[in-house]
Design an enzyme around this catalytic site. Structure first.
Site, PDB file in Angstrom:
ATOM      1  N   ARG A  97      19.212 -11.493 -12.177  1.00 30.13           N
ATOM      2  CA  ARG A  97      19.078 -12.668 -11.303  1.00 30.13           C
ATOM      3  C   ARG A  97      20.233 -12.783 -10.333  1.00 30.13           C
ATOM      4  O   ARG A  97      20.114 -13.442  -9.294  1.00 30.13           O
ATOM      5  CB  ARG A  97      18.877 -13.934 -12.145  1.00 30.13           C
ATOM      6  N   GLU A 101      25.781 -14.762 -24.661  1.00 26.85           N
ATOM      7  CA  GLU A 101      25.443 -15.954 -25.443  1.00 26.85           C
ATOM      8  C   GLU A 101      24.451 -15.539 -26.534  1.00 26.85           C
ATOM      9  O   GLU A 101      24.480 -16.052 -27.641  1.00 26.85           O
ATOM     10  CB  GLU A 101      24.834 -17.025 -24.534  1.00 26.85           C
TER      11      GLU A 101
HETATM   12  P1  AMP Z   1      27.405 -15.030 -20.296  1.00 22.87           P
HETATM   13  O1  AMP Z   1      27.843 -13.606 -20.226  1.00 22.87           O
HETATM   14  O2  AMP Z   1      27.428 -15.577 -21.681  1.00 22.87           O
HETATM   15  O3  AMP Z   1      28.151 -15.899 -19.312  1.00 22.87           O
HETATM   16  O4  AMP Z   1      25.882 -15.049 -19.918  1.00 22.87           O
HETATM   17  C1  AMP Z   1      25.518 -15.007 -18.598  1.00 22.87           C
HETATM   18  C2  AMP Z   1      24.296 -14.159 -18.377  1.00 22.87           C
HETATM   19  O5  AMP Z   1      23.277 -14.402 -19.326  1.00 22.87           O
HETATM   20  C3  AMP Z   1      23.729 -14.479 -17.031  1.00 22.87           C
HETATM   21  O6  AMP Z   1      23.424 -13.273 -16.394  1.00 22.87           O
HETATM   22  C4  AMP Z   1      22.526 -15.333 -17.314  1.00 22.87           C
HETATM   23  O7  AMP Z   1      21.459 -14.897 -16.524  1.00 22.87           O
HETATM   24  C5  AMP Z   1      22.199 -15.144 -18.776  1.00 22.87           C
HETATM   25  N1  AMP Z   1      22.163 -16.391 -19.550  1.00 22.87           N
HETATM   26  C6  AMP Z   1      22.984 -16.729 -20.578  1.00 22.87           C
HETATM   27  N2  AMP Z   1      22.678 -17.901 -21.106  1.00 22.87           N
HETATM   28  C7  AMP Z   1      21.626 -18.359 -20.400  1.00 22.87           C
HETATM   29  C8  AMP Z   1      20.832 -19.559 -20.467  1.00 22.87           C
HETATM   30  N3  AMP Z   1      21.067 -20.519 -21.367  1.00 22.87           N
HETATM   31  N4  AMP Z   1      19.837 -19.692 -19.566  1.00 22.87           N
HETATM   32  C9  AMP Z   1      19.588 -18.730 -18.651  1.00 22.87           C
HETATM   33  N5  AMP Z   1      20.288 -17.594 -18.556  1.00 22.87           N
HETATM   34  C10 AMP Z   1      21.289 -17.392 -19.412  1.00 22.87           C
END
Ligand code: AMP
Length: 174
Positions: free
Chosen positions: A62, A99
């Protein structure tokens, strides 16, 4: 330039509980992407955050959707940070925890010239692991992170603290 209230933009992000697994509230940006004025306003705001850059780094997938029009708006190129195994030539790679799950990201080893300043663009900042790994790749290639620009920041997950050494702009905070 399109303008739009924060609330109007927020109304176009849908919360999807328990996707892709129990306990996760997925922030679905597809209604926002499907709305012309909202997409225009979001891209303009992300482009305005760090306008003095040599390139945009978009994070799969995205981050590509938002990064490409930001690069176009700024008149600079788009550099791809992709999931493991998708880039065809020599890469640098970094592994990190999401996450949900773990992931490895890669960048073409010749994607940046040393000294280039970039803005990293993604849709959602959660734990900050993806953005931190991306910043590490940029720096390994000799680039500098002028800033990180995201549509959505999930403020309870510590991403901003993890990325404290970088300027960070988010359009919507949850
Ligand atoms: P992080 O590395 O934990 O900051 O996760 C970010 C990546 O995971 C991004 O590329 C987001 O597209 C996706 N992502 C993580 N958590 C979510 C969520 N709750 N909703 C949508 N996308 C998420």
């Amino acid at each position: 330039m399109e303008t739009m209230s924060e609330q109007a933009m927020r109304d176009l992000v849908r919360d999807v509980p328990d996707f892709p697994q129990p306990g996760i509230i997925f922030r679905d940006i597809t209604p926002l992407l499907g709305d012309g004025p909202a997409l225009h306003a979001a891209v303009d705001a992300l482009a305005r955050a760090y306008p003095d850059v040599d390139a945009v780094v978009g994070i799969e997938s995205r981050g590509f959707i938002l990064g490409a029009p930001v690069a176009y708006a700024l008149g600079v190129g788009l550099i791809l940070v992709r999931k493991e195994g998708r880039l065809p030539r020599q890469t640098e790679r970094a592994e990190y925890a999401l996450e949900y799950g773990t992931n490895t990201v890669e960048i073409h080893a010749d994607a940046l010239t040393p000294g280039q300043r970039v803005v990293i663009v993604d849709d959602v900042l959660a734990t900050g692991g993806t953005a931190a790994a991306t910043a590490e790749l940029v720096e390994r290639l000799g680039g500098a992170v002028a800033g990180i620009a995201v549509l959505i920041e999930l403020s309870g997950l510590g991403g901003r603290d993890r990325l404290a050494s970088y300027p960070l702009t988010s359009l919507l905070t949850y």
